[in-house]
Design an enzyme around this catalytic site. Structure first.
Site, PDB file in Angstrom:
ATOM      1  N   LYS A   1    -100.616 -62.002 -84.960  1.00  0.00           N
ATOM      2  CA  LYS A   1     -99.349 -62.699 -85.158  1.00  0.00           C
ATOM      3  C   LYS A   1     -99.456 -63.536 -86.423  1.00  0.00           C
ATOM      4  CE  LYS A   1     -98.106 -66.453 -82.718  1.00  0.00           C
ATOM      5  NZ  LYS A   1     -97.594 -67.264 -81.570  1.00  0.00           N
TER       6      LYS A   1
ATOM      7  N   LYS B   1     -97.449 -66.338 -89.009  1.00  0.00           N
ATOM      8  CA  LYS B   1     -96.356 -67.303 -89.157  1.00  0.00           C
ATOM      9  C   LYS B   1     -95.561 -66.974 -90.412  1.00  0.00           C
ATOM     10  CE  LYS B   1     -97.660 -69.899 -85.631  1.00  0.00           C
ATOM     11  NZ  LYS B   1     -96.815 -70.184 -84.455  1.00  0.00           N
TER      12      LYS B   1
ATOM     13  N   LYS C   1     -95.277 -69.902 -72.121  1.00  0.00           N
ATOM     14  CA  LYS C   1     -96.251 -70.976 -72.302  1.00  0.00           C
ATOM     15  C   LYS C   1     -96.157 -71.899 -71.087  1.00  0.00           C
ATOM     16  CE  LYS C   1     -96.234 -70.944 -77.357  1.00  0.00           C
ATOM     17  NZ  LYS C   1     -95.708 -71.610 -78.581  1.00  0.00           N
TER      18      LYS C   1
ATOM     19  N   GLY D   1     -99.985 -69.528 -77.163  1.00  0.00           N
ATOM     20  CA  GLY D   1    -100.971 -70.596 -77.235  1.00  0.00           C
ATOM     21  C   GLY D   1    -100.419 -71.826 -77.926  1.00  0.00           C
TER      22      GLY D   1
END
Length: 369
Positions: free
Chosen positions: A161, A163, A262, A290
């Protein structure tokens, strides 16, 4: 369960490497560790995911301390038959999901220990191992990004992943896809875009992404539906989902095709289970995000990920990726892109009390009358 005492500890731990997103850079992590001691002599552990500043949501370490100390702990005075009761007792207090989750998590761990069962099994999980993905923050250059990803791919992570934000998105994804044409790749926008960016975001459809996570505002469901109708790439909602009702509305309105779950964001394991079950009924996959958790929070993430509808790799990377030394023994480790689920009572890891004492900035005990 009869709770004898709740202990709150404010800890500060330094990250091995700074972590940058569209909303800022973190160099260390302040958090609250919760210990729930029962009259049976056992302890259960929970961890708050809030940070010092209200940039992910409105909660902070300081507000969590206040809410737990002055409002939530008092609701645990009566005996508890099952941890699901905790979220019901907290229902009269609005919001404050991170604070609620930390206390509820300690009760779930304690319950599992008293049942002499792993937390994963008590929650209804059935996996012996879980897939591990990795989250890569915004880097100083494209080359730095590609080198980071190459390192993680070689280490065996099952998904990457990255950003993104304005001026660090299309060209970055293009460069990554050119260098790594076959990896499972997703982009996390952390609310960086608006409806004016629909045409811009459509350019990402070319790069075979697993998903684009939370491109619009943290509290939006309806504008995401407009975007999803224009995209081939699945949208994954994160910040917008705080409850099973939020998830239901998002699915019914077509706002997303995937949900990031989450535990701290939704108020605890009980609500996480409810969201998981509802998504499974609607064939919407979930995965565990996370929030730079230390070992206790990471252990809770591992446990929830053993549920059947967690079908995509989560962000629960090994302890050594974040910390020089974690607060649990042993630390969380990864083998060939998988974390093996502990098969011992509770969260499966023991708090390293000497390490915890070293990192503790303040502590307060709450005897239960």
């Amino acid at each position: 369960m009869e709770i004898k005492q709740i202990i709150l500890r404010h800890l500060k731990i330094e990250l091995l490497n700074p972590f940058t997103t569209s909303v800022g850079t973190e160099y260390d992590k302040d958090f609250i560790l919760v210990e729930a001691q029962s009259k049976s002599g056992l302890s259960g552990w929970g961890e708050s995911v809030s940070i010092l500043h209200p940039i992910y949501n409105e909660e902070t370490v300081q507000t969590n301390w206040h809410m737990m100390s002055d409002h939530l702990i008092q609701k645990l005075y009566e005996p508890i038959e099952h941890p699901d009761e905790v979220s019901e007792r907290f229902r009269s207090i609005r919001g404050n999901f991170n604070a609620k989750s930390a206390l509820e998590g300690a009760i779930w761990d304690l319950y599992a220990r008293e049942q002499n069962l792993p937390l994963s099994r008590v929650l209804g999980g059935n996996k012996d191992k879980i897939e591990v993905g990795i989250s890569v923050g915004i880097q100083k250059s494209v080359r730095d990004m590609l080198l980071q990803i190459e390192k993680y791919v070689n280490e065996g992570y099952r998904r990457v992943k990255v950003k993104i934000k304005h001026e660090w998105d299309i060209e970055i994804i293009k460069a990554i896809r050119n260098e790594f044409p076959h990896i499972q790749l997703m982009a996390d926008a952390n609310c960086a875009y608006t409806l004016d960016d629909i045409e811009h975001l459509q350019a990402l459809d070319e790069y075979d992404l697993m998903m684009i996570e939370q491109p619009f505002d943290h509290d939006d469901i309806f504008d995401h539906a407009k975007l999803q109708a224009k995209l081939k790439t699945p949208i994954c909602l994160d910040e917008s989902i705080h409850s099973v009702e939020d998830a239901r509305k998002a699915i019914e309105h077509g706002s997303c095709r995937i949900i990031n779950l989450k535990i701290g964001r939704v108020g605890g394991l009980s609500e996480s289970k409810r969201i998981h079950d509802m998504c499974e009924r609607h064939e919407v996959p979930v995965w565990c995000g996370g929030m730079l958790e230390a070992g206790v929070g990471r252990a809770h993430n591992i446990a929830i990920t053993t549920l059947s509808n967690f079908t995509l790799p989560g962000d629960t990377a090994p302890s050594s990726h974040y910390w020089k030394q974690d607060i649990i023994e042993p630390g969380v480790t990864m083998e060939s892109g998988f974390i093996h689920v502990p098969n011992v009572p509770g969260i499966g890891y023991e708090p390293a009390r000497r390490r915890i004492d070293e990192l503790t900035l303040r502590q307060k005990s709450f005897p239960i009358r």
